[in-house]
Design a protein around this motif. Structure first.
Motif, short mmCIF file in Angstrom:
data_model
loop_
_atom_site.label_atom_id
_atom_site.label_comp_id
_atom_site.label_asym_id
_atom_site.label_seq_id
_atom_site.Cartn_x
_atom_site.Cartn_y
_atom_site.Cartn_z
N GLY A 55 4.09 6.48 -5.41
CA GLY A 55 4.96 5.51 -4.76
C GLY A 55 4.53 4.08 -4.97
N TYR A 56 3.38 3.86 -5.58
CA TYR A 56 2.86 2.50 -5.76
C TYR A 56 3.57 1.79 -6.91
N LEU A 57 4.11 0.60 -6.63
CA LEU A 57 4.83 -0.17 -7.65
C LEU A 57 4.07 -1.41 -8.10
N GLY A 58 3.08 -1.83 -7.35
CA GLY A 58 2.32 -3.01 -7.74
C GLY A 58 2.12 -3.97 -6.58
N GLN A 59 1.90 -5.25 -6.93
CA GLN A 59 1.65 -6.26 -5.91
C GLN A 59 2.67 -7.38 -6.00
N THR A 60 2.86 -8.06 -4.87
CA THR A 60 3.70 -9.24 -4.80
C THR A 60 3.04 -10.22 -3.83
N ARG A 61 3.49 -11.44 -3.85
CA ARG A 61 2.98 -12.44 -2.90
C ARG A 61 4.10 -12.82 -1.94
N ASP A 62 3.76 -12.92 -0.66
CA ASP A 62 4.76 -13.33 0.32
C ASP A 62 4.84 -14.85 0.34
N ARG A 63 5.62 -15.41 1.24
CA ARG A 63 5.83 -16.86 1.32
C ARG A 63 4.55 -17.64 1.58
N ASP A 64 3.60 -17.00 2.25
CA ASP A 64 2.33 -17.66 2.56
C ASP A 64 1.29 -17.47 1.46
N GLY A 65 1.66 -16.80 0.38
CA GLY A 65 0.74 -16.57 -0.72
C GLY A 65 -0.15 -15.36 -0.55
N GLN A 66 0.06 -14.59 0.51
CA GLN A 66 -0.74 -13.38 0.75
C GLN A 66 -0.27 -12.27 -0.19
N VAL A 67 -1.22 -11.55 -0.76
CA VAL A 67 -0.91 -10.43 -1.64
C VAL A 67 -0.51 -9.22 -0.81
N ARG A 68 0.57 -8.58 -1.21
CA ARG A 68 1.05 -7.38 -0.52
C ARG A 68 1.25 -6.27 -1.55
N GLU A 69 0.88 -5.07 -1.16
CA GLU A 69 1.10 -3.90 -2.01
C GLU A 69 2.55 -3.46 -1.82
N VAL A 70 3.22 -3.08 -2.91
CA VAL A 70 4.62 -2.65 -2.85
C VAL A 70 4.72 -1.18 -3.25
N TYR A 71 5.46 -0.43 -2.45
CA TYR A 71 5.68 0.99 -2.68
C TYR A 71 7.18 1.23 -2.77
N GLY A 72 7.56 2.27 -3.48
CA GLY A 72 8.97 2.56 -3.64
C GLY A 72 9.29 4.02 -3.45
N LYS A 73 10.54 4.28 -3.08
CA LYS A 73 11.04 5.63 -2.90
C LYS A 73 12.47 5.66 -3.44
N HIS A 74 12.81 6.72 -4.13
CA HIS A 74 14.11 6.87 -4.75
C HIS A 74 14.80 8.09 -4.14
N LEU A 75 16.06 7.93 -3.73
CA LEU A 75 16.84 9.05 -3.20
C LEU A 75 18.12 9.19 -4.00
#
Length: 167
Positions: A55-75
């Motif tokens: 489910g792991y898709l990678g990382q992104t940065r939010d508006r404050d520059g904090q790194v967030r892990e991104v996960y995905g699910k497909h239905l």
């Protein structure tokens, strides 16, 4: 399943935005009391799988520059839309509006596939005309890890704001 509810609510919102009254499926007496076309929406059989590695898709940065892990699910699933109206012409018009919305005005997280409609029929139980359609679709859900929720992530339908889900 929260994801199925999110799909149903997104379709209902899109139909309403397209000018068609819409509610969750399994109408009761209220459908027979309406004077305008009404669509009832259900999400049927669904199959899901995680995207990426676990489910792991990678990382992104939010508006404050904090790194967030991104996960995905497909239905993959099937959306059923039943349009009921007092007059046959109104039911046909409601079906046309619903088809236009289902094929071109859903949130970006719902990708329409094959759309099929049954013939217009008279429903004796409600005393209304009925047009039933089914849309095969794919839905993409994403979740981002946060500082306070590293373990349990809430998957949100892509293209739908979190605030809309809590309303």
């Amino acid at each position: 399943m929260k994801e199925l509810r999110q799909i149903r609510e997104a379709v209902i919102a899109a139909l309403r935005a397209g000018g068609l009254a819409a509610e969750a499926a399994f109408p009761g007496k209220w459908a027979a009391e309406r004077k305008t076309p009404l669509a009832s929406v259900a999400v049927g059989a669904a199959e899901g799988r995680a995207l990426g590695l676990g489910g792991y898709l990678g990382q992104t940065r939010d508006r404050d520059g904090q790194v967030r892990e991104v996960y995905g699910k497909h239905l993959e699933g099937e959306i059923t839309v039943e349009v009921r109206a007092e007059r046959a012409a109104d039911c046909e018009e409601g079906g046309e509006t619903a088809a236009a919305v289902l094929l071109g005005k859903l949130p970006e997280g719902i990708r329409p596939g094959e759309l099929s409609w049954e013939a217009l029929a008279w429903e004796k139980r409600t005393g209304l005309f009925l047009r039933r359609g089914k849309l095969r679709c794919e839905a993409l859900f994403v979740a981002e890890s946060g500082d306070d929720e590293p373990e349990f992530l809430e998957f949100i339908l892509k293209g739908v704001l979190k605030d809309e889900q809590s309303a």
